[in-house]
Design an enzyme around this catalytic site. Structure first.
Site, PDB file in Angstrom:
ATOM      1  N   ASP A   6       0.844  -1.190   0.000  1.00  0.00           N
ATOM      2  CA  ASP A   6       0.000   0.000   0.000  1.00  0.00           C
ATOM      3  C   ASP A   6       0.883   1.245   0.000  1.00  0.00           C
ATOM      4  O   ASP A   6       1.843   1.331   0.761  1.00  0.00           O
ATOM      5  CB  ASP A   6      -0.893  -0.017   1.247  1.00  0.00           C
ATOM      6  CG  ASP A   6      -1.945   1.073   1.224  1.00  0.00           C
ATOM      7  OD1 ASP A   6      -2.217   1.623   0.134  1.00  0.00           O
ATOM      8  OD2 ASP A   6      -2.490   1.376   2.292  1.00  0.00           O
TER       9      ASP A   6
ATOM     10  N   CYS B  45      -7.692  -2.462  -5.127  1.00  0.00           N
ATOM     11  CA  CYS B  45      -6.845  -2.543  -3.952  1.00  0.00           C
ATOM     12  C   CYS B  45      -7.805  -2.498  -2.769  1.00  0.00           C
ATOM     13  O   CYS B  45      -8.936  -2.961  -2.900  1.00  0.00           O
ATOM     14  CB  CYS B  45      -5.804  -1.427  -3.945  1.00  0.00           C
ATOM     15  SG  CYS B  45      -6.439   0.209  -4.330  1.00  0.00           S
TER      16      CYS B  45
END
EC number: 3.1.3.48
Length: 173
Positions: free
Chosen positions: A72, A104
């Site tokens: 991330d 994501c």
């Protein structure tokens, strides 16, 4: 437990490419997620975060799931970029009009980065790709990802041939 307010999936279309940027579902929200995918004609999902759902139900609906996780807030590895660009080129050449979903966790960082790379490889300037995606997905990209996209040099892998077999290398002078 409070539910996070997640942005709705957004479709990004450029030239012959169609993408759906979305957040990750859970097993509890998977049926609704699959409905969304079908509505957009998604045939492939690229999951760039850790798994939060079982792919069996999705695959049963004829939607292929690829797991290419990266951290991330970080840019993707060269290996992921190469795989992504190959996938994009093959899918849109072999299945015109199809849609590739990318997700994501929130659909604000990693997924938009991959879509931006495809737009840049398709001939868009980095600034235009960022703005184009942010118009649809407010809050997309962090500063590290923006720097990565700014420094990214396209390899022009996404030049498609037109129906006459000519390369689509149009250039405005």
């Amino acid at each position: 437990m409070a539910r996070m307010n997640r942005p709705a999936p957004v479709e990004v279309t450029y030239k012959n490419m169609r993408f759906l940027i979305t957040h990750n579902p859970t097993n509890a929200t998977l049926n609704k997620f699959i409905e969304e995918l079908k509505k957009y004609g998604v045939t492939t999902i690229v999951r760039v975060c850790e798994a939060t759902y079982d792919t069996a139900l999705v695959e049963k609906e004829g939607i292929h799931v690829l797991d290419w996780p990266f951290d991330d807030g970080a840019p993707p590895s060269n290996q992921i970029v190469d795989g992504w660009l190959s996938l994009v080129k093959i899918k849109f050449r072999e299945e015109p009009g199809c849609c590739i979903a990318v997700h994501c966790v929130a659909g604000l960082g990693r997924a938009p980065v991959l879509v931006a790379l495809a737009l840049i490889e398709g001939g868009m300037k980095y600034e235009d790709a960022v703005q184009f995606i942010r118009q649809k997905r407010r809050g997309a990209f962090n500063s590290k990802q923006l720097l990565y996209l700014e420094k990214y040099r396209p390899k022009m892998r996404l030049r498609f041939k037109d129906s006459n077999g000519h390369r689509n290398n149009c250039c405005i002078q």
